[in-house]
Scaffold this motif. Structure first.
Motif, PDB file in Angstrom:
ATOM      1  N   ILE A  19       0.825  -1.204   0.000  1.00 35.02           N
ATOM      2  CA  ILE A  19       0.000   0.000   0.000  1.00 35.02           C
ATOM      3  C   ILE A  19       0.863   1.260   0.000  1.00 35.02           C
ATOM      4  O   ILE A  19       0.678   2.171  -0.819  1.00 35.02           O
ATOM      5  CB  ILE A  19      -0.955   0.007   1.222  1.00 35.02           C
ATOM      6  N   GLY A  20       1.851   1.289   0.913  1.00 35.06           N
ATOM      7  CA  GLY A  20       2.708   2.475   0.994  1.00 35.06           C
ATOM      8  C   GLY A  20       3.420   2.741  -0.320  1.00 35.06           C
ATOM      9  O   GLY A  20       3.421   3.875  -0.832  1.00 35.06           O
ATOM     10  N   LEU A  76       1.682   0.279   7.780  1.00 37.87           N
ATOM     11  CA  LEU A  76       2.208  -0.960   8.367  1.00 37.87           C
ATOM     12  C   LEU A  76       1.066  -1.736   9.006  1.00 37.87           C
ATOM     13  O   LEU A  76      -0.061  -1.228   9.100  1.00 37.87           O
ATOM     14  CB  LEU A  76       3.315  -0.640   9.381  1.00 37.87           C
ATOM     15  N   VAL A  78      -1.680  -2.969  11.411  1.00 39.46           N
ATOM     16  CA  VAL A  78      -2.354  -2.132  12.404  1.00 39.46           C
ATOM     17  C   VAL A  78      -1.870  -2.390  13.832  1.00 39.46           C
ATOM     18  O   VAL A  78      -1.836  -1.478  14.651  1.00 39.46           O
ATOM     19  CB  VAL A  78      -3.898  -2.286  12.327  1.00 39.46           C
ATOM     20  N   VAL A 101      -3.335   3.722   6.764  1.00 37.37           N
ATOM     21  CA  VAL A 101      -4.057   3.005   5.704  1.00 37.37           C
ATOM     22  C   VAL A 101      -4.616   1.694   6.234  1.00 37.37           C
ATOM     23  O   VAL A 101      -4.999   0.805   5.474  1.00 37.37           O
ATOM     24  CB  VAL A 101      -3.125   2.725   4.495  1.00 37.37           C
ATOM     25  N   SER A 103      -6.587  -1.492   7.821  1.00 32.50           N
ATOM     26  CA  SER A 103      -7.877  -2.063   7.433  1.00 32.50           C
ATOM     27  C   SER A 103      -8.913  -2.000   8.540  1.00 32.50           C
ATOM     28  O   SER A 103     -10.079  -2.308   8.313  1.00 32.50           O
ATOM     29  CB  SER A 103      -7.691  -3.515   7.006  1.00 32.50           C
ATOM     30  N   PRO A 128      -7.687   2.599   2.267  1.00 36.88           N
ATOM     31  CA  PRO A 128      -7.987   2.364   0.849  1.00 36.88           C
ATOM     32  C   PRO A 128      -8.644   1.004   0.656  1.00 36.88           C
ATOM     33  O   PRO A 128      -8.136   0.001   1.161  1.00 36.88           O
ATOM     34  CB  PRO A 128      -6.607   2.394   0.182  1.00 36.88           C
ATOM     35  N   ILE A 241      -5.879  -8.057  11.805  1.00 35.21           N
ATOM     36  CA  ILE A 241      -7.199  -7.474  11.520  1.00 35.21           C
ATOM     37  C   ILE A 241      -8.288  -8.189  12.320  1.00 35.21           C
ATOM     38  O   ILE A 241      -9.155  -7.553  12.934  1.00 35.21           O
ATOM     39  CB  ILE A 241      -7.493  -7.530  10.004  1.00 35.21           C
TER      40      ILE A 241
HETATM   41  P1  NAP Z   1       3.062  -5.152   3.414  1.00 32.58           P
HETATM   42  O1  NAP Z   1       3.178  -5.123   1.944  1.00 32.58           O
HETATM   43  O2  NAP Z   1       3.321  -6.425   4.142  1.00 32.58           O
HETATM   44  O3  NAP Z   1       4.023  -4.050   4.035  1.00 32.58           O
HETATM   45  C1  NAP Z   1       4.087  -3.812   5.424  1.00 32.58           C
HETATM   46  C2  NAP Z   1       5.202  -2.803   5.716  1.00 32.58           C
HETATM   47  O4  NAP Z   1       5.173  -2.536   7.119  1.00 32.58           O
HETATM   48  C3  NAP Z   1       6.601  -3.268   5.386  1.00 32.58           C
HETATM   49  O5  NAP Z   1       7.352  -2.217   4.878  1.00 32.58           O
HETATM   50  C4  NAP Z   1       7.141  -3.721   6.727  1.00 32.58           C
HETATM   51  O6  NAP Z   1       8.533  -3.538   6.797  1.00 32.58           O
HETATM   52  C5  NAP Z   1       6.481  -2.776   7.684  1.00 32.58           C
HETATM   53  N1  NAP Z   1       6.298  -3.378   9.002  1.00 32.58           N
HETATM   54  C6  NAP Z   1       5.805  -4.592   9.288  1.00 32.58           C
HETATM   55  N2  NAP Z   1       5.747  -4.803  10.617  1.00 32.58           N
HETATM   56  C7  NAP Z   1       6.248  -3.689  11.179  1.00 32.58           C
HETATM   57  C8  NAP Z   1       6.489  -3.305  12.512  1.00 32.58           C
HETATM   58  N3  NAP Z   1       6.170  -4.108  13.539  1.00 32.58           N
HETATM   59  N4  NAP Z   1       7.030  -2.094  12.709  1.00 32.58           N
HETATM   60  C9  NAP Z   1       7.362  -1.286  11.688  1.00 32.58           C
HETATM   61  N5  NAP Z   1       7.166  -1.601  10.398  1.00 32.58           N
HETATM   62  C10 NAP Z   1       6.621  -2.788  10.168  1.00 32.58           C
HETATM   63  O7  NAP Z   1       1.633  -4.654   3.909  1.00 32.58           O
HETATM   64  P2  NAP Z   1       0.540  -3.795   3.145  1.00 32.58           P
HETATM   65  O8  NAP Z   1      -0.283  -4.721   2.341  1.00 32.58           O
HETATM   66  O9  NAP Z   1       1.163  -2.629   2.499  1.00 32.58           O
HETATM   67  O10 NAP Z   1      -0.361  -3.357   4.370  1.00 32.58           O
HETATM   68  C11 NAP Z   1      -0.068  -2.212   5.126  1.00 32.58           C
HETATM   69  C12 NAP Z   1      -1.343  -1.722   5.809  1.00 32.58           C
HETATM   70  O11 NAP Z   1      -2.303  -1.502   4.812  1.00 32.58           O
HETATM   71  C13 NAP Z   1      -1.938  -2.719   6.797  1.00 32.58           C
HETATM   72  O12 NAP Z   1      -2.362  -2.039   7.947  1.00 32.58           O
HETATM   73  C14 NAP Z   1      -3.151  -3.262   6.086  1.00 32.58           C
HETATM   74  O13 NAP Z   1      -4.178  -3.534   6.997  1.00 32.58           O
HETATM   75  C15 NAP Z   1      -3.517  -2.118   5.171  1.00 32.58           C
HETATM   76  N6  NAP Z   1      -4.196  -2.541   3.928  1.00 32.58           N
HETATM   77  C16 NAP Z   1      -3.748  -3.592   3.208  1.00 32.58           C
HETATM   78  C17 NAP Z   1      -4.413  -3.971   2.053  1.00 32.58           C
HETATM   79  C18 NAP Z   1      -3.952  -5.150   1.230  1.00 32.58           C
HETATM   80  O14 NAP Z   1      -4.713  -5.667   0.375  1.00 32.58           O
HETATM   81  N7  NAP Z   1      -2.742  -5.601   1.391  1.00 32.58           N
HETATM   82  C19 NAP Z   1      -5.519  -3.230   1.617  1.00 32.58           C
HETATM   83  C20 NAP Z   1      -5.914  -2.136   2.334  1.00 32.58           C
HETATM   84  C21 NAP Z   1      -5.239  -1.787   3.512  1.00 32.58           C
HETATM   85  P3  NAP Z   1       9.558  -4.626   6.168  1.00 32.58           P
HETATM   86  O15 NAP Z   1       9.301  -4.634   4.696  1.00 32.58           O
HETATM   87  O16 NAP Z   1      10.873  -4.080   6.477  1.00 32.58           O
HETATM   88  O17 NAP Z   1       9.204  -5.910   6.810  1.00 32.58           O
END
Ligand code: NAP
Length: 748
Positions: A19-20, A76, A78, A101, A103, A128, A241
């Motif tokens: 997402i980021g 990151l 939640v 962002v 969920s 999102p 979540i």
């Molecule tokens: P992702 O691709 O797994 O990325 C997560 C990021 O957070 C990575 O950069 C990770 O760092 C970092 N991270 C993980 N644990 C951490 C911690 N304890 N402290 C600091 N940083 C940490 O996840 P994503 O899909 O982008 O999801 C991020 C957020 O968006 C979540 O809250 C999720 O609920 C929400 N979201 C996700 C979706 C979806 O379909 N994936 C949709 C809508 C909203 P490293 O890479 O260094 O491990």
């Protein structure tokens, strides 16, 4: 937005995965910030992000990242929110926007309250509604959010400037921004996202625990594959979540369990009828929902269905039952709902428009069973039994529903909003709003040009009215008469030309006294409707495509059974007869107050061009696109006048037909209120009339079907774009047309 300045000076992402990094891609591509930095758990992630050109600096310490940032985005899991906020809180200034962002929203806000005490004014949580089962910085995509929704959940503390700038940022991604409360967000998402993911993980877990799991995975059918796709998502994220949104998810699981148990019982008891009912209801709700989604995705992205018809010597023969009449289907639901007692409907059109009406009344608390093979049972709630819907009523593509319901809803004790799809959202609604206001209704057309959405404030005492319609419109007439059911005293409508009288006939069938004297229709408010049985006749408007196809195809012979021949609808038969078509109306009879008959039409002679009598225009208003195809195949000129109404149907049917016919080699000219068509037919000559072409239906079902039947006399391939709306009125069109001998290919 000041286009010379980027929206932000420094954007700091904490967490930079799917997402980021997707959002950062948009920020970089559109130069929305001077600097973008990120802090991630592992050094590798920010190194990769830097190599991809998505950030200028990366850190593993969030404190360094947020210093001097005017926008901080937590992207990151939640569960990590509180720990991260503890560290960065001292660096969140008065003018910093802080968002996330995640969920789930309730737990993010709780974490922020714990850390900050008094929340900063720049804090605006967000989510999102877009994503994928892939994670990490490399999975990000600049178009991830296009056409999706972004939910912002502004709090009491949130400053409007912060909400505005975040909205600008998300809109730049191609997403639609909507605002709602934290509680609402968590409840809605528990049902629409969290429960389905839980079920997918659960199903795969259930199979994994079986001895024969290898076979199950090896022979996994499409159902398992489709259903389990989302169980490939990140377990850590979903673990977080599920625990973060515990209360709302447990409620959703309870609802699921009880529904599953009742289906289980139906199977156990071999209750075939009830089981079929549940499945059918779910199927039609899904189709309705699909159509709502199409509004946002298909129509706006212009990804549409196509029909293509290859040139060949077509034939057109057979006996067919055309689906039920749309006008009668709509009214059967509306009147059955406000009647006392039960109404049984047969032959109900299971098209998306009529299903939208059915759903609207379910949303207003009416218990409706079906449709099941065209059968619907409505448990009427009486004149004062409708309940306030919890959301806007979605009318799909249906002008009939919106105009008739405007009259009914103006008289209710609650407020309502009606919305429609892209095409309905362009249609004029002031023509019904104005007379309703004169009756005392509080009704607003909130679209740009007196168009939907329509917003109605209830609890208004309506007064009867004597209204002279400025244009012949059955929908406006009906809307006024329906408001008149609740109005004090007498309501009468005078129409310039007779229009469809289904409302008057059906009200009488429900026991309501309606008088017709000449062109004036009168009723008195304060009566009641009594539930009855309604047999919906086959729709003459749909039958018209088969009539014209048979009339223009050599040696064709088609019989259409039990077609409604209400005298206010038979203009198409009269006009085709005047053009010399070989058409006969057999076995006339009455069903449910409406006259019906079997119609036989044969391709035995070439049609001839005529000046269409103006008194036939309101009686054939929906059939003109098909009649224009007939006129193109006729010998000589056909002139239509007095049909300006055609310009404000689902599309501007005069211009859209002219564009398509000209592309197919027909000499035709639009006029303000009609068309002039130079027919290419020659007596006794059945060779092709139309050239091949790619034509646009503008998502208008009748235009799409009209060009399809033109394919029967085309010399090359005809492709029609935007045909998905055919399902609104004639869901079995391609199936029946192909059975008759036309070969229509559907391309999704
Ligand atoms: P992702 O691709 O797994 O990325 C997560 C990021 O957070 C990575 O950069 C990770 O760092 C970092 N991270 C993980 N644990 C951490 C911690 N304890 N402290 C600091 N940083 C940490 O996840 P994503 O899909 O982008 O999801 C991020 C957020 O968006 C979540 O809250 C999720 O609920 C929400 N979201 C996700 C979706 C979806 O379909 N994936 C949709 C809508 C909203 P490293 O890479 O260094 O491990």
């Amino acid at each position: 937005m000041d286009m010379t300045q980027p929206l932000f000076k420094k954007v700091a992402f904490i967490g930079f995965g799917l997402i980021g990094s997707s959002l950062a891609r948009v920020i970089q591509q559109q130069h929305l910030a001077e600097h973008v930095v990120a802090s991630t758990r592992s050094e590798q992630t920010w190194q990769d992000a830097k190599a991809l050109g998505l950030i200028t600096e990366g850190y593993t310490d969030p404190v360094t990242a947020v210093q001097g940032a005017d926008l901080v985005i937590l992207a990151l899991p939640v569960q990590a929110t509180e720990v991260v906020l503890q560290r960065i809180a001292p660096y969140i200034g008065e003018n910093t926007i802080l968002t996330d962002v995640g969920s789930t929203k309730g737990n993010v806000v709780a974490a922020a309250e714990k850390v900050f005490g008094q929340l900063p004014q720049g804090f605006v949580p967000g989510h999102p509604i877009a994503g994928s089962e892939h994670t990490g910085v490399h999975a990000g995509k600049a178009d991830l959010f296009v056409g999706h929704k972004i939910i912002l959940t502004p709090l009491e503390c949130s400053a409007s400037w912060a909400v505005q700038r975040l909205t600008q940022l998300w809109q730049a991604t191609g997403a639609e921004v909507v605002c709602m409360s934290v509680e609402k967000h968590d409840e809605v998402l528990a049902h629409t996202s969290h429960l389905p993911h839980l079920m997918a993980f659960n199903l795969v877990a259930q199979f994994t625990n079986r001895q024969d799991n290898l076979d199950i995975f090896r022979y996994a059918a499409g159902g398992f594959r489709d259903f389990s796709r989302i169980a490939a998502s990140d377990p850590q994220m979903w673990h977080d979540i599920f625990l973060s949104n515990k209360d709302a998810i447990l409620k959703a699981v309870d609802g699921f369990e009880s529904q599953l148990c009742s289906i289980r019982t139906l199977i156990e008891k071999d209750d075939s009828n009830q089981l079929m009912q549940v499945l059918k209801e779910a199927q039609s709700a899904r189709q309705h929902f699909n159509h709502m989604l199409k509004k946002n995705t298909v129509l706006e992205k212009q990804v549409t269905q196509q029909f293509s018809i290859l040139p060949k010597k077509h034939h057109f023969k057979g006996t067919f039952t055309i689906p039920g009449d749309k006008s009668v289907s709509h009214r059967s639901i509306m009147f059955g709902s406000i009647a006392e007692g039960i109404t049984n409907v047969t032959g109900f059109l299971e098209g998306e428009d009529a299903l939208a009406t059915l759903q609207a009344f379910k949303d207003m608390g009416v218990h409706i069973e079906g449709p099941n093979d065209g059968k619907v049972t409505i448990h009427g709630v009486g004149m004062s039994g409708l309940k306030a819907p919890t959301k806007a009523l979605y009318m799909g593509n249906s002008g009939t529903s919106m105009r008739l319901l405007s009259g009914m809803l103006a008289a209710q004790q609650f407020d309502t909003v009606m919305t429609g799809d892209a095409s309905l959202s362009k249609r004029p609604m002031e023509r019904i709003a104005k007379p309703l206001r004169a009756m005392g209704a509080n009704i607003q057309t909130t679209g740009e040009k007196g168009t939907p959405p329509v917003s109605i404030t209830g609890k208004q005492a309506l007064q009867g009215i004597h209204y002279e319609l400025p244009m012949a419109s059955a929908q406006v007439k009906s809307g006024i008469l329906l408001a008149g059911l609740w109005a004090a005293g007498e309501t009468s409508v005078v129409e310039p030309e007779p229009t469809r009288d289904h409302t008057e006939r059906m009200l009488r069938a429900f026991g309501y006294d309606v008088k017709t004297e000449g062109n004036t229709i009168t009723l008195n408010g304060g009566g009641k409707l009594v539930g009855t049985d309604i047999q919906v006749p086959s729709d003459i408007s749909s039958a018209a495509f088969f009539m014209v196809a048979a009339a223009i195809c050599e040696d064709s012979d088609v019989t259409l059974e039990a077609v409604g021949i209400n005298p206010t609808r038979t203009g198409v038969i009269e006009i085709l007869k005047q053009m010399g078509a070989d058409i006969s109306v057999n076995n006339p009879r009455i069903a449910g107050g409406e006259p019906i008959a079997d119609i036989r039409i044969r391709g035995t002679r070439t049609l001839k061009g005529i000046h269409i009598p103006e008194d036939q225009v309101p009686l054939a208003i929906d059939e003109f696109p098909a009649l224009f195809v007939a006129a193109s195949c006729a010998e000589g000129r056909t002139i239509l006048t007095g049909a300006a109404e055609l310009r404000v149907k689902e599309s501007d049917r005069i211009q859209v037909m002219v564009d398509g016919l000209q592309a197919m080699g027909i000499d035709c000219t639009p006029t303000p209120d009609g068309i002039i068509i130079e027919g290419k037919g020659k007596s006794g000559d059945w060779s092709p009339i139309f050239t091949g072409a790619d034509v646009q239906s503008h998502h208008d079902h009748r235009i799409a079907m009209s060009f399809s039947i033109a394919g029967i006399r085309a010399s090359e391939k005809v492709t029609i774009h935007g045909t998905e709306t055919v399902a609104t009125s004639f869901p079995t069109f391609t199936q029946l047309a192909n059975e008759a001998g036309l070969s229509i290919d559907t391309i999704d």
